[in-house]
Design a protein around this motif. Structure first.
Motif, PDB file in Angstrom:
ATOM      1  N   VAL A  60      76.990  28.394  72.061  1.00  0.00           N
ATOM      2  CA  VAL A  60      76.114  27.869  73.039  1.00  0.00           C
ATOM      3  C   VAL A  60      77.076  26.916  74.055  1.00  0.00           C
ATOM      4  N   SER A  61      76.535  26.669  75.122  1.00  0.00           N
ATOM      5  CA  SER A  61      77.631  25.880  76.045  1.00  0.00           C
ATOM      6  C   SER A  61      78.061  24.552  75.409  1.00  0.00           C
ATOM      7  N   GLY A  62      79.344  23.864  75.673  1.00  0.00           N
ATOM      8  CA  GLY A  62      79.879  22.629  75.236  1.00  0.00           C
ATOM      9  C   GLY A  62      78.777  21.494  75.335  1.00  0.00           C
ATOM     10  N   VAL A  63      78.028  21.630  76.471  1.00  0.00           N
ATOM     11  CA  VAL A  63      77.010  20.702  77.058  1.00  0.00           C
ATOM     12  C   VAL A  63      75.667  20.677  75.532  1.00  0.00           C
ATOM     13  N   GLU A  64      75.341  21.830  75.365  1.00  0.00           N
ATOM     14  CA  GLU A  64      74.244  21.782  74.354  1.00  0.00           C
ATOM     15  C   GLU A  64      74.836  21.597  73.021  1.00  0.00           C
ATOM     16  N   THR A  65      75.958  22.262  72.617  1.00  0.00           N
ATOM     17  CA  THR A  65      76.433  21.713  71.434  1.00  0.00           C
ATOM     18  C   THR A  65      76.706  20.336  71.093  1.00  0.00           C
ATOM     19  N   ILE A  66      77.066  19.389  72.102  1.00  0.00           N
ATOM     20  CA  ILE A  66      77.226  17.936  72.042  1.00  0.00           C
ATOM     21  C   ILE A  66      75.898  17.445  72.028  1.00  0.00           C
ATOM     22  N   MET A  67      74.662  18.033  72.811  1.00  0.00           N
ATOM     23  CA  MET A  67      73.569  17.434  72.751  1.00  0.00           C
ATOM     24  C   MET A  67      72.471  17.561  71.627  1.00  0.00           C
ATOM     25  N   THR A  68      72.904  18.809  70.798  1.00  0.00           N
ATOM     26  CA  THR A  68      71.917  19.101  69.805  1.00  0.00           C
ATOM     27  C   THR A  68      72.425  18.967  68.504  1.00  0.00           C
ATOM     28  N   ILE A  69      73.737  19.033  68.134  1.00  0.00           N
ATOM     29  CA  ILE A  69      74.424  19.167  67.027  1.00  0.00           C
ATOM     30  C   ILE A  69      75.232  17.703  66.630  1.00  0.00           C
ATOM     31  N   LEU A  70      74.845  17.075  65.527  1.00  0.00           N
ATOM     32  CA  LEU A  70      75.374  15.971  64.860  1.00  0.00           C
ATOM     33  C   LEU A  70      76.895  16.175  64.755  1.00  0.00           C
ATOM     34  N   HIS A  71      77.611  15.174  65.150  1.00  0.00           N
ATOM     35  CA  HIS A  71      78.953  15.201  64.899  1.00  0.00           C
ATOM     36  C   HIS A  71      79.722  16.166  65.423  1.00  0.00           C
ATOM     37  N   ALA A  72      79.404  16.617  66.712  1.00  0.00           N
ATOM     38  CA  ALA A  72      80.182  17.379  67.632  1.00  0.00           C
ATOM     39  C   ALA A  72      80.493  16.768  68.831  1.00  0.00           C
ATOM     40  N   GLY A  73      81.850  16.836  69.184  1.00  0.00           N
ATOM     41  CA  GLY A  73      82.188  15.958  70.225  1.00  0.00           C
ATOM     42  C   GLY A  73      83.913  16.002  70.218  1.00  0.00           C
ATOM     43  N   GLY A  74      84.323  15.402  71.336  1.00  0.00           N
ATOM     44  CA  GLY A  74      86.048  15.224  71.355  1.00  0.00           C
ATOM     45  C   GLY A  74      86.394  14.140  70.760  1.00  0.00           C
ATOM     46  N   LYS A  75      85.743  13.657  69.627  1.00  0.00           N
ATOM     47  CA  LYS A  75      86.344  12.326  69.240  1.00  0.00           C
ATOM     48  C   LYS A  75      86.939  12.426  67.793  1.00  0.00           C
ATOM     49  N   PHE A  76      87.077  13.661  67.347  1.00  0.00           N
ATOM     50  CA  PHE A  76      87.543  13.861  66.176  1.00  0.00           C
ATOM     51  C   PHE A  76      89.054  14.507  66.084  1.00  0.00           C
ATOM     52  N   GLY A  77      89.858  14.115  65.153  1.00  0.00           N
ATOM     53  CA  GLY A  77      91.328  14.611  65.247  1.00  0.00           C
ATOM     54  C   GLY A  77      92.018  14.323  66.506  1.00  0.00           C
ATOM     55  N   ASP A  78      92.576  15.636  66.909  1.00  0.00           N
ATOM     56  CA  ASP A  78      93.270  15.400  68.211  1.00  0.00           C
ATOM     57  C   ASP A  78      92.620  15.903  69.429  1.00  0.00           C
ATOM     58  N   GLY A  79      91.238  15.945  69.333  1.00  0.00           N
ATOM     59  CA  GLY A  79      90.410  16.462  70.364  1.00  0.00           C
ATOM     60  C   GLY A  79      90.361  15.685  71.699  1.00  0.00           C
ATOM     61  N   GLY A  80      89.445  15.436  72.591  1.00  0.00           N
ATOM     62  CA  GLY A  80      89.524  15.115  73.870  1.00  0.00           C
ATOM     63  C   GLY A  80      89.805  13.589  74.187  1.00  0.00           C
ATOM     64  N   TYR A  81      89.527  12.981  73.061  1.00  0.00           N
ATOM     65  CA  TYR A  81      89.766  11.295  73.359  1.00  0.00           C
ATOM     66  C   TYR A  81      90.694  10.919  72.018  1.00  0.00           C
ATOM     67  N   LYS A  82      91.611   9.805  72.455  1.00  0.00           N
ATOM     68  CA  LYS A  82      92.536   9.189  71.757  1.00  0.00           C
ATOM     69  C   LYS A  82      91.642   7.818  70.951  1.00  0.00           C
ATOM     70  N   VAL A  83      91.130   7.425  71.915  1.00  0.00           N
ATOM     71  CA  VAL A  83      90.277   6.197  71.516  1.00  0.00           C
ATOM     72  C   VAL A  83      89.003   6.113  71.932  1.00  0.00           C
ATOM     73  N   SER A  84      88.054   5.995  71.379  1.00  0.00           N
ATOM     74  CA  SER A  84      86.655   5.935  71.471  1.00  0.00           C
ATOM     75  C   SER A  84      85.731   4.955  70.721  1.00  0.00           C
TER      76      SER A  84
END
Length: 350
Positions: free
Chosen positions: A99-123
């Motif tokens: 599904v879309s990134g939006v739906e993934t972030i909104m409906t699945i726990l522990h989904a986002g760009g805040k893990f490893g070398d994802g979309g965020y360095k600091v969060s």
């Protein structure tokens, strides 16, 4: 599907306990069944924590260098909307969830760009739990994303999408708008305290001097803007506004090994110490290693200086920590890649 831990609830019947008594909670069911595990409480504090989580996502875009302005509105119907001018939540299809990134972030726990070398360095936030928990605990939630020349929208009811993410228009803007109405089945009476909301927004503006935050109460038409070019130095001045400062605010910062540290301090003619500590914009009310390190360093530096200039003689005892912190107001802000908090509520930095 994404790599997600599925909570299991056990039910014992007539003294028997076997696999039939195991209930597997899917998606956001666990959040709705045990909301306090995710937001601390279903009282007033928990209700306002939903607001904190959504705003923190926008602040993460500021920390990443992509957003400069956040608009928050408390609507007449008691829903809240948060809009930023960041990159916008990804709208393409996620390869693992389908599904879309939006739906993934909104409906699945522990989904986002805040893990490893994802979309965020600091969060800050709850590391991929926050906005999905808000979605789960809302009667309805709408998200609008503007990116790549298009405007996308999707609606959820108690965490379940009412349809797929769809294109509803065109636009040159970028950013994300999230609007939600907290679920009365979870929180009872939905009543926000604007002083709690504005206190958090003021803190965030002090801690992130590049951002401008605009807060509007729709029912009264009142609007406030929070923007402080000197950051936590202005924060220290604000904390001492009703006291008699003994000098101008002392401010210094340093970056080392990917960790940013900012400190602002000012003594007043009182006797009480007031030290506020933050890690990735989260108020660590129980302190932690950043607070203990600051206290130790401050005591050592003042004692060394006192001996160097002869204020303390060889036979004199060193000043104690309580001595050097008398009348001290200080703000400590650290931003680090992998913060280790003690507990989900993140009140102490490990």
């Amino acid at each position: 599907m994404a790599n997600e831990q599925t909570p299991v609830v056990t039910t014992e019947t007539n003294g028997q306990y076997n696999a039939e008594q195991l209930t597997v909670l899917k998606g956001l069911e666990a959040v709705r069944m045990r909301p306090a595990m995710y937001i601390g409480t279903t009282g007033t504090k928990g209700l306002h924590h939903l607001f904190v989580e959504v705003v923190d996502n926008s602040i993460d875009e500021v920390l990443a260098g992509f957003a400069t302005e956040i608009e928050i509105t408390l609507h007449k119907d008691n829903s809240i909307s948060v809009r930023d001018n960041g990159r916008g939540i990804p709208v393409d299809i996620h390869q693992d969830t389908g599904v879309s990134g939006v739906e993934t972030i909104m409906t699945i726990l522990h989904a986002g760009g805040k893990f490893g070398d994802g979309g965020y360095k600091v969060s800050g936030g709850l590391h991929g739990v926050g906005v999905s928990a808000v979605n789960a605990l809302s009667e309805w939630l709408e998200v609008e994303v503007c990116r790549d020349g298009k405007i996308y929208r999707q609606r959820y009811e108690r965490g379940v999408p009412t349809g797929p993410l769809t294109v509803v228009g065109k636009g040159k803007c970028t950013g994300t708008l999230v609007r939600w109405y907290a679920d009365s089945q979870i929180f009872g009476n939905i009543e926000y305290h604007t002083d709690i909301l504005t206190q958090r927004l003021r803190e965030l503006a002090y801690l992130n001097k590049k951002v401008k935050i605009i807060f509007t109460v729709e029912s009264t038409g009142e609007s406030q803007t929070f923007h402080y070019e000197t950051g936590i130095a202005a924060f220290a001045e604000h904390l001492n506004r009703n006291k008699s400062p003994l000098h101008k605010v002392v401010y210094f910062s340093r970056e080392k090994d990917g960790t940013d540290v900012e400190i602002a301090l000012q003594y007043n003619d009182g006797y009480q110490e007031n030290i506020l500590t933050f890690a990735n914009n989260i108020n660590t009310t129980e302190g932690g290693v950043h607070l203990s390190g600051f206290k130790t360093a401050l005591t050592r530096v003042i004692n060394n200086y006192a001996r160097k200039v002869g204020l303390l003689k060889e036979k004199d005892n060193n000043f104690s920590g309580d001595d050097v912190r008398e009348g001290l107001t200080a703000v400590i802000s650290v931003k680090l890649f992998h913060p280790q908090f003690e507990g989900q509520t993140k009140t102490k930095l490990g």
